[in-house]
Design an enzyme around this catalytic site. Sequence first.
Site, PDB file in Angstrom:
ATOM      1  N   CYS A 136       1.469  47.880  25.821  1.00  0.00           N
ATOM      2  CA  CYS A 136       0.072  47.799  26.261  1.00  0.00           C
ATOM      3  C   CYS A 136      -0.125  46.586  27.166  1.00  0.00           C
ATOM      4  CB  CYS A 136      -0.871  47.717  25.061  1.00  0.00           C
ATOM      5  SG  CYS A 136      -2.622  47.678  25.522  1.00  0.00           S
ATOM      6  N   CYS A 139      -3.475  44.854  26.651  1.00  0.00           N
ATOM      7  CA  CYS A 139      -3.507  44.040  25.433  1.00  0.00           C
ATOM      8  C   CYS A 139      -2.748  42.726  25.609  1.00  0.00           C
ATOM      9  CB  CYS A 139      -2.889  44.804  24.266  1.00  0.00           C
ATOM     10  SG  CYS A 139      -3.517  46.467  23.997  1.00  0.00           S
ATOM     11  N   ASP A 140      -1.564  42.804  26.204  1.00  0.00           N
ATOM     12  CA  ASP A 140      -0.642  41.675  26.163  1.00  0.00           C
ATOM     13  C   ASP A 140      -0.329  41.036  27.510  1.00  0.00           C
ATOM     14  OD1 ASP A 140      -0.406  42.089  23.403  1.00  0.00           O
ATOM     15  OD2 ASP A 140       1.217  43.532  23.673  1.00  0.00           O
TER      16      ASP A 140
END
Length: 315
Positions: A136, A139-140
């Site tokens: 992701c 997300c990261d």
Amino acid sequence: MTEEKVKVLIIGSGPAGYTAAIYASRAGLNPVLVTGGEPGGQLTTTNDVENFPGYPDGINGPQMMMDLQKQAERFGTDVRYGLVTSVDFSGYPHKAIVDEKHEITAEAVIISTGASAKYLGLDSEKEYYNKGVSACAVCDGFFYKGKNVALVGGGDTAAEEATYLANLCPKVYMIVRRDELRASKIMQQRVLNTPNIEVLWNTETEEILGDGDSVTGARVVNNQTGEKREIDVAGFFVAIGHSPNTAIFKDYLEMDETGYLKVVPGTSKTNVEGVFVTGDAADKVYRQAVTAAGTGCMGALDAERFLQSRELETV
């Protein structure tokens, strides 16, 4: 086989399931939540969550899920560790079998089974998961700001994530196993017109390299010439798709060609009355904890209104 009757059954945990549980229990619906094979869902494999509202310093993924579980239990949710192995939505009320030995009959069912990211299947990928390997970018990606990264995939999601990473990272290697992108024309142009994205065509990943603590690079091979190359990267993103965890519902619920459950637009309602779906089991676009939690709220409110309408009909 043991049997039990409940008002609301929530299948699956994670942000969607636990949020549904919080709302349903506060509404006095006494929900039973069966966690599934991965209690807490995908976030239990995430070290740091920095984009969920209310955590200014970020939070550890497993801790966040434990907090959500405690909140649900505080209001009376019966959280049970187990796996729903089959369902029967052919009649009413609905039935679910837990661990192949316990039958639960429920007046309303909220599905929160989520989706699982697809990975390449490399041993080194498993070794460095959450140590530089991620599925992701949204997300990261922030953790790799100012560092070079690689991304595997050639579809719309891969193209979108590559351009997202290009805004944060000086260099993005996009590893594509064919000689073309599967992404839509507009997404292809976006990738090809971004100067710091280098597309490695006809290329596959042989191994992810690291120092034991974090990713330091990747060894890739051209599948036409056999030529190998090592690229220096601090992050390795896999964007080859997700698989919704919905197989047990295929005989009863409408789903798209990849298995994502269909809902009535603007609701969590499925094609079966009294069955609702929340989170990534129905969401192939956003797949974020905060959007999953939002649909968890929707699922509980839709279930509550459904049960109220049935009670009025029987009065």
